[in-house]
Design a protein around this motif. Sequence first.
Motif, PDB file in Angstrom:
ATOM      1  N   GLU A 147     -31.692   4.520   2.723  1.00 49.97           N
ATOM      2  CA  GLU A 147     -30.809   3.959   3.357  1.00 49.97           C
ATOM      3  C   GLU A 147     -31.746   4.751   4.826  1.00 49.97           C
ATOM      4  OE1 GLU A 147     -28.342   0.932   4.580  1.00 49.97           O
ATOM      5  OE2 GLU A 147     -29.841   1.590   3.341  1.00 49.97           O
ATOM      6  N   ARG A 148     -31.870   5.812   5.384  1.00 47.43           N
ATOM      7  CA  ARG A 148     -32.311   6.772   6.542  1.00 47.43           C
ATOM      8  C   ARG A 148     -33.555   5.658   6.529  1.00 47.43           C
ATOM      9  NH1 ARG A 148     -30.478   9.498  10.459  1.00 47.43           N
ATOM     10  NH2 ARG A 148     -31.808  11.094   9.942  1.00 47.43           N
ATOM     11  N   GLU A 149     -34.475   4.696   5.679  1.00 51.98           N
ATOM     12  CA  GLU A 149     -35.466   5.213   5.428  1.00 51.98           C
ATOM     13  C   GLU A 149     -35.735   3.460   5.665  1.00 51.98           C
ATOM     14  OE1 GLU A 149     -40.638   4.338   3.515  1.00 51.98           O
ATOM     15  OE2 GLU A 149     -38.070   5.471   1.995  1.00 51.98           O
ATOM     16  N   GLN A 162     -27.665  -3.584 -14.028  1.00 54.08           N
ATOM     17  CA  GLN A 162     -26.944  -3.425 -15.246  1.00 54.08           C
ATOM     18  C   GLN A 162     -26.276  -2.221 -15.898  1.00 54.08           C
ATOM     19  OE1 GLN A 162     -29.330  -4.825 -18.085  1.00 54.08           O
ATOM     20  NE2 GLN A 162     -31.029  -4.331 -17.460  1.00 54.08           N
ATOM     21  N   PHE A 163     -27.688  -0.948 -15.418  1.00 55.18           N
ATOM     22  CA  PHE A 163     -27.184   0.194 -15.797  1.00 55.18           C
ATOM     23  C   PHE A 163     -26.230   1.243 -15.401  1.00 55.18           C
ATOM     24  CE2 PHE A 163     -31.633  -1.292 -17.085  1.00 55.18           C
ATOM     25  CZ  PHE A 163     -31.525  -1.334 -18.106  1.00 55.18           C
ATOM     26  N   GLY A 164     -26.265   0.475 -14.651  1.00 60.86           N
ATOM     27  CA  GLY A 164     -24.645   1.264 -13.642  1.00 60.86           C
ATOM     28  C   GLY A 164     -25.156   1.583 -12.262  1.00 60.86           C
ATOM     29  N   ASP A 165     -26.138   1.531 -11.667  1.00 63.93           N
ATOM     30  CA  ASP A 165     -27.200   2.304 -10.513  1.00 63.93           C
ATOM     31  C   ASP A 165     -26.937   1.467  -9.679  1.00 63.93           C
ATOM     32  OD1 ASP A 165     -28.698   3.908 -12.041  1.00 63.93           O
ATOM     33  OD2 ASP A 165     -30.434   3.219 -12.533  1.00 63.93           O
ATOM     34  N   VAL A 166     -26.443   2.227  -8.127  1.00 67.56           N
ATOM     35  CA  VAL A 166     -26.362   2.101  -6.950  1.00 67.56           C
ATOM     36  C   VAL A 166     -26.636   1.752  -5.972  1.00 67.56           C
ATOM     37  CG1 VAL A 166     -24.097   1.657  -5.720  1.00 67.56           C
ATOM     38  CG2 VAL A 166     -23.226   2.689  -7.996  1.00 67.56           C
ATOM     39  N   VAL A 167     -26.961   1.061  -4.820  1.00 69.63           N
ATOM     40  CA  VAL A 167     -27.492   0.892  -4.338  1.00 69.63           C
ATOM     41  C   VAL A 167     -26.361   0.752  -3.016  1.00 69.63           C
ATOM     42  CG1 VAL A 167     -29.491   0.081  -2.166  1.00 69.63           C
ATOM     43  CG2 VAL A 167     -29.812   0.961  -4.378  1.00 69.63           C
ATOM     44  N   ILE A 224     -43.660   5.111   8.075  1.00 72.98           N
ATOM     45  CA  ILE A 224     -41.999   5.964   8.039  1.00 72.98           C
ATOM     46  C   ILE A 224     -42.283   6.574   6.744  1.00 72.98           C
ATOM     47  CG2 ILE A 224     -39.921   5.415   7.527  1.00 72.98           C
ATOM     48  CD1 ILE A 224     -39.780   3.654  10.349  1.00 72.98           C
ATOM     49  N   ARG A 225     -41.767   7.838   6.627  1.00 73.13           N
ATOM     50  CA  ARG A 225     -41.219   8.545   5.110  1.00 73.13           C
ATOM     51  C   ARG A 225     -39.902   9.488   5.359  1.00 73.13           C
ATOM     52  NH1 ARG A 225     -45.320   9.828   1.447  1.00 73.13           N
ATOM     53  NH2 ARG A 225     -43.791  11.832   1.403  1.00 73.13           N
ATOM     54  N   ALA A 226     -39.686   8.704   4.477  1.00 74.43           N
ATOM     55  CA  ALA A 226     -37.724   9.816   4.370  1.00 74.43           C
ATOM     56  C   ALA A 226     -38.016  10.450   3.209  1.00 74.43           C
ATOM     57  CB  ALA A 226     -36.685   8.907   4.972  1.00 74.43           C
ATOM     58  N   GLU A 227     -37.313  11.726   3.439  1.00 72.35           N
ATOM     59  CA  GLU A 227     -37.455  12.987   3.150  1.00 72.35           C
ATOM     60  C   GLU A 227     -36.313  13.353   2.639  1.00 72.35           C
ATOM     61  OE1 GLU A 227     -40.195  14.119   0.300  1.00 72.35           O
ATOM     62  OE2 GLU A 227     -41.628  12.463   1.296  1.00 72.35           O
ATOM     63  N   GLU A 228     -35.158  14.430   1.562  1.00 66.83           N
ATOM     64  CA  GLU A 228     -34.639  15.054   1.781  1.00 66.83           C
ATOM     65  C   GLU A 228     -35.195  16.279   2.213  1.00 66.83           C
ATOM     66  OE1 GLU A 228     -31.349  16.831  -1.962  1.00 66.83           O
ATOM     67  OE2 GLU A 228     -32.960  15.251  -2.120  1.00 66.83           O
ATOM     68  N   GLY A 229     -33.840  17.115   3.181  1.00 60.44           N
ATOM     69  CA  GLY A 229     -34.185  18.333   3.383  1.00 60.44           C
ATOM     70  C   GLY A 229     -35.328  18.479   3.974  1.00 60.44           C
ATOM     71  N   GLY A 264     -35.283  12.976   8.326  1.00 62.83           N
ATOM     72  CA  GLY A 264     -34.965  13.884   7.795  1.00 62.83           C
ATOM     73  C   GLY A 264     -33.684  13.026   6.431  1.00 62.83           C
ATOM     74  N   ALA A 265     -33.242  13.454   5.696  1.00 61.49           N
ATOM     75  CA  ALA A 265     -32.395  13.290   4.876  1.00 61.49           C
ATOM     76  C   ALA A 265     -31.162  14.023   4.220  1.00 61.49           C
ATOM     77  CB  ALA A 265     -32.217  12.448   3.890  1.00 61.49           C
ATOM     78  N   SER A 266     -29.882  14.146   4.574  1.00 65.65           N
ATOM     79  CA  SER A 266     -28.862  15.723   3.785  1.00 65.65           C
ATOM     80  C   SER A 266     -29.426  15.498   2.843  1.00 65.65           C
ATOM     81  CB  SER A 266     -27.582  15.413   4.635  1.00 65.65           C
ATOM     82  OG  SER A 266     -27.214  14.030   4.493  1.00 65.65           O
ATOM     83  N   THR A 267     -29.029  14.020   1.481  1.00 68.67           N
ATOM     84  CA  THR A 267     -29.194  14.062   0.441  1.00 68.67           C
ATOM     85  C   THR A 267     -30.317  12.616  -0.401  1.00 68.67           C
ATOM     86  OG1 THR A 267     -27.272  12.227  -0.203  1.00 68.67           O
ATOM     87  CG2 THR A 267     -26.330  14.570   0.276  1.00 68.67           C
ATOM     88  N   GLU A 268     -29.742  13.203  -0.831  1.00 66.50           N
ATOM     89  CA  GLU A 268     -31.345  11.718  -2.360  1.00 66.50           C
ATOM     90  C   GLU A 268     -30.292  10.648  -2.106  1.00 66.50           C
ATOM     91  OE1 GLU A 268     -32.886  11.424  -6.458  1.00 66.50           O
ATOM     92  OE2 GLU A 268     -32.005  13.029  -6.136  1.00 66.50           O
ATOM     93  N   GLU A 269     -28.881   9.936  -1.647  1.00 65.44           N
ATOM     94  CA  GLU A 269     -28.350   8.851  -2.082  1.00 65.44           C
ATOM     95  C   GLU A 269     -28.891   8.545  -0.733  1.00 65.44           C
ATOM     96  OE1 GLU A 269     -27.156  11.472  -5.499  1.00 65.44           O
ATOM     97  OE2 GLU A 269     -26.983  12.030  -3.048  1.00 65.44           O
TER      98      GLU A 269
END
Length: 523
Positions: free
Chosen positions: A370-372, A50-55, A190-195, A361-366
């Motif tokens: 999904e990578r995790e 409802q707030f426009g947050d997207v997954v 498992i942990r996914a981290e930006e950068g 690793g993930a290139s962006t926060e978005e």
Amino acid sequence: MSVKQQVTQNSEVDERLAALMTNANAIRAIAQAVEGTIGPKGLDTMLVDQFGDVVITNDGVTILDMMDVNHPAARMLIKIAKAQQEEIGDGTTTATIMAGALVSEGVAQVLKGVPVAKVIEGLRIGVKKALSVLEAKTIQIKDIRDPLLKQVALVAGRENEDIAELVVQAAILMGQEKLRDPSFKLAEIIRAEEGAENQVVPGVIINKEPMNSEMPKKLGPVKVLVIDDALEPEEVEDEALATEAGFTRYLALQEEFRNNIKKIIEAGVNLILVDRGVDAAAEEFLTDHQVMVLQRVSNRELRRAGEHTGARLLKRTGLKKELAELEKYTGSAREAFLDEKLEHVRLLGGAGKAEATILVGASTEEVVGERERIAKDAASAIQAAVRGGIVPGGGSIELAIARHIEEARKDVRGMAAYGLDCVIAALKKPFSQIVLNAGFNPLEKLGDVMAAQAESGLDSLGIDCDTGEVKDMGQLGVFDPALVKKHALKAAGEVAEAILRIDTIIKKKETKPHNDVKGEDFV
């Protein structure tokens, strides 16, 4: 029978069918929400709140978990799918699609005039037969280094080569015995981290930084104390503080706490992990003695650190123990250091049980989430394969099982055979949906593969989703864990039977909460 009686009877039948149709439509709607994601060519789903947050995700259980669902039958299906996720960690999409097909076919048979009881009878026979055939065709994994495990990880990990390599490496590090332990879940490390860089860390990652910048950032060797409590003096109630005896006790507890902190230093401890907060004076004292303190550490990380280092979890009252006894609660490790970029502490080379953490690793926060999710699917698939073996994927094994049930149909007497038809149709559904998502005609390809399997005797024949040609899934390296198939089939059968048995929907009256019930209500 009079016209009036006939109309009344037809009305009653329509009401019972209305309940069945309502529930079946709800199940179909849930199945349709995830069926477009299955297979190597499956597409993503966008979920918006409802707030426009997207997954944006391709993960079936994430879609089911985030959907806004009110219908009780739909919630039943989602609940069972989640139970599969908890038990196996994968296969929720397959279970949901098969459940949708079983219910749809069951309703179709009922509308033709087959009694619900006979449909359910045949459904039970069909599911039991399917599980028996599946068990017989399962290939067991005897060596943790079997290259087929990487193929399983690739399929479950949506062909992400880097993730497949990570989870296989971690599985080898943890060992076959650990993977077979029902209480251990490879996906939880498992942990996914930006950068971050993709790697398997041979130890435990604590998602905290030292309490202040004056504390050491690197330790080695490490002596660890794990406190499953607050590192603070025992409390005295405010009312007691107002009395002389209470205040005297307060001063005694403060002195005792200071002595306990000094005891920690005497024990040679240089890393303390704390479940809750840390007293300010204790923080200052420990900082002066170059002790790294991590506070408000999650319970799971505390326990993993304890197992890895051999430390036993301790309550604050345990600090009263004599020094020799206290030292028995400490653990050790080769080194601990702060990763300032990723803002966590790594604890490596513990003297206790072997532990590993998969860092994705993930290139962006978005894309972190999904990578995790992808990595967790791959890890769950590998563990399920080690525990219960593998079968050819791509929907091929389900078609082979469907052929066996078609052959067994002639031995089932009476109208229960129509229930077997429901199971046969449901077994064909995953293959048909995979082919449809790849852009081919499912009816045409289904006929091609069924004929090819029957002619060659190869249960592993399916469709190459790149070319549309009939190929051996085994030669293509397309394998799925047998446990995923087994639990998906069981879950689908449970949902279908539960839905088909409901012929009336009644709204419950509102009931008072227990705390609103008054004494006179029991008179």
